[in-house]
Design an enzyme around this catalytic site. Sequence first.
Site, PDB file in Angstrom:
ATOM      1  N   GLY A  94       0.836  -1.193   0.000  1.00 22.65           N
ATOM      2  CA  GLY A  94       0.000   0.000   0.000  1.00 22.65           C
ATOM      3  C   GLY A  94       0.867   1.237   0.000  1.00 22.65           C
ATOM      4  O   GLY A  94       2.005   1.223  -0.477  1.00 22.65           O
ATOM      5  N   CYS A  95       0.350   2.320   0.540  1.00 26.90           N
ATOM      6  CA  CYS A  95       1.083   3.586   0.582  1.00 26.90           C
ATOM      7  C   CYS A  95       2.453   3.390   1.217  1.00 26.90           C
ATOM      8  O   CYS A  95       2.572   2.885   2.336  1.00 26.90           O
ATOM      9  CB  CYS A  95       0.290   4.623   1.365  1.00 26.90           C
ATOM     10  SG  CYS A  95       1.181   6.162   1.656  1.00 26.90           S
ATOM     11  N   TYR A  96       3.501   3.800   0.513  1.00 30.79           N
ATOM     12  CA  TYR A  96       4.845   3.506   1.006  1.00 30.79           C
ATOM     13  C   TYR A  96       5.241   4.316   2.227  1.00 30.79           C
ATOM     14  O   TYR A  96       6.197   3.966   2.916  1.00 30.79           O
ATOM     15  CB  TYR A  96       5.898   3.636  -0.092  1.00 30.79           C
ATOM     16  CG  TYR A  96       5.926   4.879  -0.950  1.00 30.79           C
ATOM     17  CD1 TYR A  96       5.405   6.108  -0.544  1.00 30.79           C
ATOM     18  CD2 TYR A  96       6.517   4.809  -2.214  1.00 30.79           C
ATOM     19  CE1 TYR A  96       5.473   7.224  -1.353  1.00 30.79           C
ATOM     20  CE2 TYR A  96       6.588   5.926  -3.034  1.00 30.79           C
ATOM     21  CZ  TYR A  96       6.066   7.132  -2.604  1.00 30.79           C
ATOM     22  OH  TYR A  96       6.130   8.238  -3.403  1.00 30.79           O
ATOM     23  N   TRP A  97       4.506   5.364   2.554  1.00 29.20           N
ATOM     24  CA  TRP A  97       4.803   6.090   3.789  1.00 29.20           C
ATOM     25  C   TRP A  97       4.631   5.173   4.997  1.00 29.20           C
ATOM     26  O   TRP A  97       5.490   5.098   5.867  1.00 29.20           O
ATOM     27  CB  TRP A  97       3.876   7.298   3.937  1.00 29.20           C
ATOM     28  CG  TRP A  97       4.034   8.351   2.887  1.00 29.20           C
ATOM     29  CD1 TRP A  97       5.038   8.465   1.968  1.00 29.20           C
ATOM     30  CD2 TRP A  97       3.144   9.442   2.643  1.00 29.20           C
ATOM     31  NE1 TRP A  97       4.823   9.566   1.174  1.00 29.20           N
ATOM     32  CE2 TRP A  97       3.679  10.185   1.558  1.00 29.20           C
ATOM     33  CE3 TRP A  97       1.955   9.865   3.235  1.00 29.20           C
ATOM     34  CZ2 TRP A  97       3.051  11.332   1.064  1.00 29.20           C
ATOM     35  CZ3 TRP A  97       1.331  11.011   2.754  1.00 29.20           C
ATOM     36  CH2 TRP A  97       1.882  11.730   1.673  1.00 29.20           C
TER      37      TRP A  97
END
Length: 273
Positions: A94-97
């Site tokens: 998912g979102c790499y953050w």
Amino acid sequence: SHLSRRGEPRRRQTLNFLGRTFIFSRFQRTYLLRSFQKSPDIDTSSSGSKSKSSPPHNKMGNGHAAPAQEWDMNIAMPSNTAATMSSKVTVGAGCYWGTEKYIKKDWKGGKIIRGAVGFMGPEGSVKNPSYEAVCTGATGHVEVYDCDYDVIDDAPKDVTYESLIKHFFMFHDPTTLNRQGNDAGTQYASVIFCHDNVQLEIATRVKEELQALVDAGKVKYSGPTVSTAVVPATTFYPAEAYHQAYLENNPGGYCNHRMRFKAWPSALPPPDL
């Protein structure tokens, strides 16, 4: 401040601009914010402080829930042993953050000695894609965290890698194809990119073990089938500087990851026993 968050799921958003109030979806809000942002010092942090490093981004994605990317399983990989296996790990969750944060800060089975967020796509995909290009879904790249790990307390490298892969499955939902929560798109695929044959064997085995645990009701996600792709690694392209260590630099920033379960359940006994 509403400028720093990418919207709550399934809610309409409002923005006051030049004395007028606009009501629109999260995707439209992000588009307008990009258009209205004339100064790099615009307030984009959740705490209301000024930030040059965290402009608003559209994490809604391209909406492509299917089909999944076509990964080439015939890419040659180094043939190593458990003792000589690669210490590089590349995963998409998912979102790499959030992927970066949950591995770099929350994994306790080893230590991360280098890491960066960026993109990895199928063999032959466009080189060095921009964040905006990846968000269209046209490039096939996945948002990933690419890192190098080291063992602790003289633990074997293969055991350490297995610990990291199990942790990977604990902080995201691998049953939602190309989606994590409200972030939908091929860039949010759940993928383990393997750097040698030992990683491929371990990641495949852990995925199969997890599927058995899901089937037995010992682990619960939103769906019944683990859709994580376990594939050979290709070329990693780092994202822009302001994406790196994003949640470390913006502690109140957007993240839809969470620990789904706190401990890996005991393996099930083999069938017919």
